[in-house]
Scaffold this motif. Sequence first.
Motif: not given
Length: 657
Positions: A383-390, A392-399, A588-597
């Motif tokens: 979800f975050v990659d989709a929102v931040l990878g484009t 905002a103006s393009e999101h609005a236009s496509r929607a 207690s460990t966990s990984s989140a690999p994303s260039a957007h965070i």
Amino acid sequence: MHTSQETNPTPTGRGVAGAHGATAPAPDPAGAPTFAHEDVLPRVPLPTLEESCERFLAWCAPLLTAEERAATEAEVAAFAAEGGVGRTLQAALAEYDASEGVHSWLDTFWPYRYLGRRDRIALNANFFFLFQDVEGVEGAQDDQGAQSVQDGQGVRDSEVRDPDQPQVERAAGLIAGAVHYKRLLDQERVPPLVQRGQPQSMEQNKYLFSTTRIPGPEQDTVRAPYTAQWPGPSRARHIVVFHRGHMFRLDVIGPDGTPHSLADLTAGLRAVRAAGAQPPAPDTSVGHLTTMARAEWAAARDALLACHPRNAAALDDVETALFCLCLEDFAPADTQQACDELLYGDRGNRWFDKALSLIVFADGRAGVNVEHCELDGTTILSFVDAVLGTPASEHASRAGARTQGAPTPRPIHFELDAALRAQVRSAADAFAEYGENTATRTVSFDDFGAQHAKSLRVSPDAFVQLAYQLAHQRAKGRLGATYESIATRQYRRGRTEAMRVVTPRIQRFVAAMEDPAADAATRRAALRSAADQHVTRARECQLGQAPEQHLWELELIQRRRGAELGVAEQPALYRSPGWVIMRDDYLSTSSAPSAHIQYFGFGSTSPRCIGVAYVLLPDHFHVYLSTPRPVADQMHAFAAELRTAVAEMRALLNAPE
């Protein structure tokens, strides 16, 4: 924190480790529908009793003394013997797994694990992502060699010229991206995620929008679309916007289903800021109640409904909203504070039961706080990659967004009597104290990342997990039970598997690194051997070949159906040293690999545990640590030793062999 419903603390697992190699392609109307594979994905394999007992003994053995191993082996033998209670419980689980309408033998396990917990979920269960900054919004970084803001208080020149510009523009852009993603989901135009050629379950996407956890006296429930009570996707058009403890209903989609333009959204958010400029009356910010222990919050929610008829409509506005947007009236001084505010910031400006709460600070920095019961990190990453990878103006236009006039914010008002106001005040004070009793730390490695580990011919995740063990040994003088979350979304309704990190080879690696007489070749061989065993165990977990959740579900069957099955008492296995010690987290460990965070974080899982959330990317490695304040010194020692461990391991693998 992140404890289970039981007295023995157990991690809940954010479910993002194992996401390496996943791809999230751009939406393609011609591709497979979002939920096309859900009913044809393979089922989660049900291990045999013998397999799980054997694996359990192997997993717990490195943490036990000889006497503790012997006691555990005796209980396992009795549990798994012909005619033993384990056989009865396994037969009941197999029968359930084969029942009509059951998707997985874990179908009952997951609601109990998440919805059955009775402590507060704020800080204890919810997790956060701190987003990357957008152009013109440069957040101050942590103390590990990063940049601070010019005046030391996190307030920038741009804010002096136009105080709300960065915030409302960033918030409007996030709304536009989220609404676009929801429209794609509604039309099933988000392609199924594929990892290493295998389609992944997309079921969790049904719980991104208009989903709210509802407190219950014994077990919580979930109010969500795609259910019998609410068929199909949510048709809600509004979000809930928080500002200074005020709550507003704001329509972000027009009456005909068309999203509002960015200009409309910006104007609506400015109206929210104006309407909420003054703090609300004392003890009236009902969001504070969502920080309470679950049964207490359930009673308070009932009291809200009984207090005044209008409160039902107010709750309905919150619970059906697409998501929450929290506008903060300050800019964090640095990245550390930004992370902490995303994890447990409050001031009545949160509804921690909401699946998604987008949080935007006064300077435009932003992140998300996630309620965990139906959502794991892999789904949020997509979800975050989709929102931040484009843009905002393009999101609005496509929607198909268009100008419809600024939406008018409508206050969400709760009628409170004296008792409820006292509860709001008490909840606010208690959670503030709870947050103060949590110590956190950010650690950044800007000169090391996954690509560096690969160049050293070692698995990146194995490298950092070995570094955690070496650092823990040096900081606390011992190894301890370590949890790592492994995603299993390649299965129908798959979520996560619980991996226990400490293996005999990791023990030998740490011993070699601590042995002054061990030469470089010995240490290097021990490191590579431990890394190989780590990768093997992670793969086994991805294939469902892990003992903990299986044995735990057998215990839960005894609790639910023991009298019916003739197993009246809890089997002694679950009081054995191996079961207790293996599940008593030190890390207690966990990984989140994303260039957007930038950072990912969650609370620790026990009074002496360090929560270790990490973002491991090709060229850098960021870690967020949390622990109870009484043991904060050990966490800071761990952070320092982690730097040393990474440097030593890099040097060891870089040296000529």
